[in-house]
Design an enzyme around this catalytic site. Structure first.
Site, short mmCIF file in Angstrom:
data_model
loop_
_atom_site.label_atom_id
_atom_site.label_comp_id
_atom_site.label_asym_id
_atom_site.label_seq_id
_atom_site.Cartn_x
_atom_site.Cartn_y
_atom_site.Cartn_z
N ASP A 31 97.20 90.83 17.12
CA ASP A 31 98.55 91.45 17.21
C ASP A 31 99.58 90.46 17.73
O ASP A 31 100.77 90.60 17.48
CB ASP A 31 98.51 92.65 18.17
CG ASP A 31 97.50 93.68 17.68
OD1 ASP A 31 97.02 94.49 18.49
OD2 ASP A 31 97.15 93.59 16.47
N GLY B 274 90.15 87.71 21.06
CA GLY B 274 90.80 87.81 22.37
C GLY B 274 90.22 88.90 23.26
O GLY B 274 90.40 88.87 24.47
N GLY C 229 49.68 94.47 36.26
CA GLY C 229 49.50 95.74 35.53
C GLY C 229 50.35 96.82 36.16
O GLY C 229 50.94 96.63 37.23
N SER D 148 54.11 92.65 39.15
CA SER D 148 54.71 91.44 38.53
C SER D 148 55.05 91.72 37.07
O SER D 148 54.42 91.18 36.16
CB SER D 148 53.78 90.24 38.64
OG SER D 148 52.44 90.55 38.25
N1 LIG Z 1 59.94 101.80 42.01
C1 LIG Z 1 58.70 101.31 42.11
N2 LIG Z 1 58.16 100.68 41.07
C2 LIG Z 1 56.88 100.19 41.16
N3 LIG Z 1 56.08 100.29 42.27
C3 LIG Z 1 56.63 100.94 43.33
C4 LIG Z 1 57.95 101.46 43.29
N4 LIG Z 1 58.22 102.05 44.49
C5 LIG Z 1 57.12 101.89 45.23
N5 LIG Z 1 56.16 101.24 44.55
C6 LIG Z 1 54.87 100.82 45.11
O1 LIG Z 1 54.99 99.38 45.23
C7 LIG Z 1 53.91 98.73 44.60
C8 LIG Z 1 54.43 97.69 43.64
O2 LIG Z 1 54.89 96.61 44.39
P1 LIG Z 1 54.83 95.19 43.70
O3 LIG Z 1 55.33 94.23 44.70
O4 LIG Z 1 53.47 94.97 43.14
O5 LIG Z 1 55.84 95.37 42.50
S1 LIG Z 1 56.60 94.17 41.73
O6 LIG Z 1 55.60 93.16 41.43
O7 LIG Z 1 57.70 93.68 42.60
O8 LIG Z 1 57.15 94.86 40.48
C9 LIG Z 1 53.15 99.75 43.84
O9 LIG Z 1 51.80 99.54 44.27
P2 LIG Z 1 50.61 99.59 43.20
O10 LIG Z 1 50.54 101.04 42.78
O11 LIG Z 1 49.40 99.15 43.96
O12 LIG Z 1 50.95 98.71 42.04
C10 LIG Z 1 53.67 101.10 44.23
O13 LIG Z 1 52.72 101.79 44.96
#
Ligand SMILES: Nc1ncnc2c1ncn2[C@@H]1O[C@H](COP(=O)(O)OS(=O)(=O)O)[C@@H](OP(=O)(O)O)[C@H]1O
Ligand SMILES: Nc1ncnc2c1ncn2[C@@H]1O[C@H](COP(=O)(O)OP(=O)(O)O)[C@@H](O)[C@H]1O
Length: 625
Positions: A31, A110, A464, A538
């Site tokens: 424009d 733009g 996992g 992770s």
């Molecule tokens: N929002 C959310 N999402 C995933 N997990 C949650 C969350 N809040 C709490 N928890 C509990 O924290 C554990 C995962 O922590 P991590 O440090 O392994 O997670 S990460 O690698 O940072 O994604 C995980 O433990 P695990 O069940 O042994 O995997 C959960 O019990």
């Protein structure tokens, strides 16, 4: 308006092949008349091919808005039609020239959603044409465009106050806009502004000065573009040249090829190669047309040296008396161009000059509103946002502040998985001189510690979903290894989050930092000679890759605990899935936070098909195999 006469291309090139080149960016919206301005420049300088001319004349008769006259905007508007169809347009480059100078103009959309396109176009432009509609004056987009221009180090702005015919060629209207813009340019640090009142549609002050505005005594748009002297930096930095490649056709010739980024170089000059710091003298300055007595900024040359130095692509050859600094931590401005937001701690590739190194943003200090330049709090940076950050590189690089040298001060960040450019950035200053931090030599090393344990240090990285079985299996593995006399340690997500990482939550940024920290701890534990079992969700491939790269080949084993979401949710040993489904727990992996399954783990454990005990034995067999 008759068609310009045909030209003798060969004669034209013979006369003008030494013309210098001006790269500029055209900022503004359709424009504002940007398409008409560029279209008319292309037309009047005969930059169009016969078929384009014929098409433009035909289209002007059929679709033009100028009563059958040439509608120059049609040359550029095809691109906007493509945009409307959602076709991603990076930047459209147009080429034209006159008797005095060659031009490349980057035509950038733009709108704010195309800010990354503008940054791309601005990154190697020497001047910006900023269009303003004389009826509307300075708009938020004018500020945004000008901020991006200043951020990318463009030092010259041609303020094209367009559509002056629609304000009766009023001098006061023009001067008010020009004065307002000069104040903005001073605030943004843009040193050179030339304001030109024009009507691109009528051609007033476009190619030559117009009688419609006798009060304006400055250059026309084209005259300014042809004559502006481009100052690339205030400071004379001394010679710098990033090495693009090493030319070694035979045993008798070793040349270092590149484009001079700053200063001049002559045979006999003393140089230093960075980051090694080795010195020598220039023997020859070689080009395809023979040796030179001197070469300056922008020239492509090959240097031979008096001494045999080990120099490779990505190194910088510089004036030994005034070398650039070398550092690995910086304060920097970033314009984020990735579809996925920037995550502090995530490893990217950083390309600066001809060198590519690993890098991550360690902290986002704040983001900057591109419309007001106000600093705003930020934990992430989304597409088209600008942030002020701390940057960590995994090796030191020669650099200059961007304001002094765009080649050694500008960089891009590249996503390690997609190889897409995700940011354009400018180095402001070094936070730490690489030379001030040394590796402390220690006599007892990893091998010695592992030897007295009679084992090979390893990192078993269990990844996992929550409830997939990571902790159960890791615990069984450790118990059996311990019983066999191995020295082990488990780092478990839940546990580490009560101590070392108790300050972190479950946003993507916090998960990136969580894994970064625990990966460094795991590496220290393998340095202690231990077999470390890491049991963290992770979820992101980038961080698992970053963890892997901390270890020697063969030391890191990724163990994918492969449990389908519905099975983990059915188990729901901690009741967290139920909470997540009920909306009581946000950012829960697998529900409203992603999990990126490993593509090539060393081990994949199917917890539906096999028991925890059997899977634990599988891990041990693989480890001790
Ligand atoms: N929002 C959310 N999402 C995933 N997990 C949650 C969350 N809040 C709490 N928890 C509990 O924290 C554990 C995962 O922590 P991590 O440090 O392994 O997670 S990460 O690698 O940072 O994604 C995980 O433990 P695990 O069940 O042994 O995997 C959960 O019990
Ligand atoms: N084959 C298997 N492997 C691992 N765990 C299993 C298996 N089958 C059932 N489970 C059960 O699944 C749950 C996994 O919980 P946990 O090990 O804490 O997982 P994570 O550490 O991944 O969150 C445990 O109750 C475990 O007994």
């Amino acid at each position: 308006m008759g068609r310009p006469p045909d030209i003798d291309v060969a004669a034209y090139l013979r006369r003008h092949e030494s013309r210098d080149l001006l790269r500029f960016i055209a900022c503004g919206s359709v424009d504002d008349g940007k398409s008409t301005l560029i279209g008319r420049l292309l037309y009047e300088t005969r930059a169009l091919f016969e078929d384009q001319l014929a098409a433009l004349e035909a289209d002007s008769r059929r679709h033009g808005t100028q009563d059958g006259e040439i509608d120059y905007a049609l040359l550029l508007d095809g691109l906007s039609a493509e945009r409307e169809q959602g076709i991603t347009i990076d930047v459209a480059y147009r080429y034209f020239g006159t008797e005095r100078r060659r031009f490349v103009v980057a035509d950038c959309p733009g709108h704010e959603q195309y800010t990354r396109n503008m940054a791309t176009g601005a990154s190697n432009a020497d001047l910006a044409v900023v269009l303003v509609d004389a009826r509307k004056g300075l708009l938020p987009q004018t500020r945004r465009h000008s901020y991006i221009v200043s951020l990318l180090g463009i030092r010259h702005v041609l303020l094209a106050v367009n559509k002056m015919d629609l304000v009766g060629y009023d001098r006061a209207a023009f001067e008010a806009i020009a004065e307002g813009y000069r104040a903005l340019a001073a605030q943004l640090g843009v040193p050179q502004v030339q304001a030109v009142p024009l009507s691109a549609l009528r051609g007033d002050n476009l190619l030559r000065r117009s009688p419609a505005m006798p009060w304006y005594r400055g250059p026309s748009v084209l005259e300014h573009l042809e004559t502006v002297g481009i100052a690339r930096a205030d400071r004379d930095l001394g010679f710098r040249m990033p090495v693009q490649w090493v030319n070694r056709p035979n045993q008798d010739f070793r040349g270092f090829a590149g484009t001079v980024a700053a200063g001049e170089v002559r045979p006999g000059d003393e140089i230093v190669a960075l980051p090694s710091g080795r010195r020598s003298r220039v023997a020859r300055v070689v080009t395809a047309d023979g040796d030179l007595a001197v070469a300056g900024e922008g020239q492509a040359i090959t240097l031979t040296l008096a001494d045999e130095l080990d120099i490779s692509r990505g190194d910088v050859i510089a004036d030994a008396r005034r070398p650039p600094q070398v550092a690995d931590q910086f304060a920097a401005h970033l314009l984020w161009m990735g579809e996925q937001a920037l995550l502090p701690g995530r490893p990217y590739w950083l390309k600066i000059g001809t060198r590519t190194v690993g890098a991550s943003v360690t902290e986002i200090k704040h983001k900057i509103d591109v419309n007001t330049q106000e600093p705003l709090p930020a934990k992430r940076l989304a597409l088209n946002e600008v942030g002020y950050c701390n940057l960590y590189l995994d090796q030191p690089v020669p650099f200059e502040a961007y304001a002094d040298d765009r080649t050694l001060g500008g960089f891009i960040l590249i996503d390690r998985q997609s190889n897409a450019t995700v940011a354009a950035g400018t180095l402001d200053f070094a936070l730490r001189r690489a030379g001030n931090i040394h590796w402390q030599h220690l006599d007892v090393d990893k091998a010695a510690r592992a030897r007295i344990k009679g084992q090979q240090p390893r990192c078993l990285w269990f990844t996992g979903l929550s409830g997939s079985g990571k902790s159960t299996i890791a615990n069984l593995v450790e118990k059996r290894l311990h019983a066999m006399g191995y020295h082990t340690f488990i780092l478990d997500g839940d546990n580490v989050r009560h101590g070392l990482n108790k300050d972190l939550g479950f946003t993507a940024e916090d998960r990136v930092e969580n894994i970064r920290r625990v990966a460094e701890v795991a590496r220290l534990m393998t340095d202690a000679g231990l077999i470390v079992l890491v049991s963290f969700i992770s979820p992101f491939r980038a961080e698992r890759r970053m963890a892997r790269e901390l270890f020697a080949d063969g030391e890191f084993l990724e163990v994918f605990v492969d449990t389908p979401l519905e099975v983990a949710e059915r188990r729901d040993v901690k009741g967290l899935y139920a909470k997540a489904r009920a909306g009581q727990l946000r950012n829960f992996t697998g529900i409203d936070s992603p999990y990126e399954a490993p593509e090539a783990p060393e081990l994949r454990l199917d917890t539906v098909a096999e028991s925890a005990e059997a899977l634990a034995q599988k891990v041990i067999d693989h480890l001790l195999d």
